[in-house]
Scaffold this active site. Structure first.
Site, short mmCIF file in Angstrom:
data_model
loop_
_atom_site.label_atom_id
_atom_site.label_comp_id
_atom_site.label_asym_id
_atom_site.label_seq_id
_atom_site.Cartn_x
_atom_site.Cartn_y
_atom_site.Cartn_z
N CYS A 66 -2.08 4.07 4.64
CA CYS A 66 -2.15 3.20 3.47
C CYS A 66 -0.81 2.62 3.05
O CYS A 66 -0.75 1.52 2.49
CB CYS A 66 -2.80 3.93 2.29
SG CYS A 66 -2.10 5.53 1.92
N HIS A 123 -0.46 1.45 -4.28
CA HIS A 123 0.86 1.73 -3.71
C HIS A 123 1.74 0.48 -3.89
O HIS A 123 1.28 -0.65 -3.68
CB HIS A 123 0.77 2.02 -2.22
CG HIS A 123 0.28 3.40 -1.86
ND1 HIS A 123 -0.10 4.33 -2.78
CD2 HIS A 123 0.12 3.99 -0.64
CE1 HIS A 123 -0.47 5.45 -2.15
NE2 HIS A 123 -0.35 5.27 -0.86
C1 2RA Z 1 -0.51 9.10 0.94
N1 2RA Z 1 -0.39 7.62 2.82
O1 2RA Z 1 -0.37 8.14 0.19
C2 2RA Z 1 -0.81 8.90 2.37
C3 2RA Z 1 -2.23 9.17 2.63
N2 2RA Z 1 -2.67 8.75 3.91
O2 2RA Z 1 -0.43 10.26 0.59
#
Ligand code: 2RA
Length: 348
Positions: free
Chosen positions: A129, A254
């Site tokens: 991600c 994110h």
């Molecule tokens: C996280 N990218 O954000 C990792 C999960 N796949 O923890």
């Protein structure tokens, strides 16, 4: 006929979003079979407006399946994805088990859609991600300017660590709410107690410079994923990539800051034009008007949002950017669905 789709890990944080997306996108599927651990078997989940009973993961669950989306832990994928592929399903896997396998393409439909067809193992990998939250914007700039180096810092939401991550943040917020905490060393840690869930430190009223497990030389596994996956997706195996991954008290979304250096001089005007027109990207960049993307505003949306586009002050070949995206949608479920939809066109 229409392809049969299996969703493995249907009850998880990402699985839940996959079911929402399947209900929102054009319905190209025949049967949709929901598969999860035996613990969740028998539960009913809504997809395409109907209740579907979850079946337990096992070999027979893949009978007649054409395409299988997997969103389960690495070791579960490592075992079961090849089983599903051996039974004739094309697997779209969102674990870390196969991403760097040279016989498994790592696909972002806006960046390298052609890669889906070259899948000798019958498995296609979905990127992590954090990589996915920036790579569509980076890919668009690379196509125009030729990327030469990437320096990245992430600001990762707790849902990247699944349902347990979200529960941990919510519990910790309840424990610190309305307090005067955050004013002396260790006060937040004492208030939240031992329960730091999937994180090594308290995440409420805090930021934690760590995601994933320990890799070589002090790097985190998450940092290595961003580097390795970006190189593979962009077909730039030698690209210098420096990454620091940080967890922040955000539920979903994110964010990343990027310093991207290119082959020659770049202009902010041309960069903005590219970002404003690239499929899957939204430019939201008017600091004078207080406009830039934030996770609180982009959660639940599909695109990669980009703001704060500037030319590096000390290097006319480099840009500074802030990007933001929903780690459960484009970061996981949406990209998985887009890959599956690409593969489904082969069945017509
Ligand atoms: C996280 N990218 O954000 C990792 C999960 N796949 O923890």
């Amino acid at each position: 006929g229409r392809p049969t789709l299996a969703v493995v890990g249907a009850t998880g944080a990402v699985g839940t979003v996959i079911l929402q997306i399947l209900s929102q996108h054009a319905d190209i599927w025949g049967e949709i079979r929901l598969i999860a651990s035996p613990r969740s078997a028998g539960r009913k989940l809504a997809v395409r407006g109907a209740e579907v009973e979850v079946v337990a993961l096992g070999e027979e669950a893949f009978d007649g399946v054409d395409i299988a989306m997997f969103d389960v832990p690495d070791e579960v994928s490592a075992h079961w994805a090849p089983v599903a592929a051996a039974k004739g399903a094309v697997v779209v896997d969102n674990s870390g088990a196969f991403r760097m396998d040279p016989d498994v393409p790592l696909v972002v439909p806006e960046v390298n859609p052609h890669a889906v067809r070259n899948r000798p193992r019958g498995i296609i990998a979905n990127p992590n991600c954090t990589t996915l939250s920036m790579i569509v914007a980076v890919g668009a700039l690379h196509a125009e300017f030729g990327l030469r180096e990437l320096v990245v810092s992430s600001y990762q939401a707790v849902s990247g660590a699944g349902r347990a991550g979200v529960e941990t943040l919510r519990q910790q917020i309840a424990l610190v709410a309305g307090s005067e905490l955050g004013t002396s060393p260790g006060d937040v840690r004492r208030a939240v107690g031992e329960n730091t869930g999937p994180f090594p430190e308290p995440v409420a009223l805090n930021v934690v410079p760590w995601a994933g497990s320990l890799a070589a030389d002090g790097w985190s596994s998450e940092e290595m994923k961003v580097r390795d996956e970006s190189r593979k997706i962009l077909s730039l195996p030698q690209l210098p990539v420096a990454v620091t991954c940080v967890r922040v008290p955000v539920v979903t979304g994110h964010s990343l800051t990027l310093h991207a250096r290119f082959e020659g001089e770049v202009t902010v005007d041309r960069a903005r034009e590219i970002l404003a027109t690239a499929p899957g990207v939204v430019l939201c960049d008017d600091p004078a008007a207080g406009e830039f993307p934030t996770p609180a505003d982009v959660v639940g949306t599909d695109p990669t949002w980009v703001g704060r586009v500037r030319r590096a002050l000390d290097d006319p070949t480099a840009l500074e950017l802030f990007v933001c995206g929903d780690n459960l949608r484009k970061g996981a479920a949406l990209n998985t669905a887009q890959i599956a939809e690409l593969v489904a066109t082969e069945f017509q």
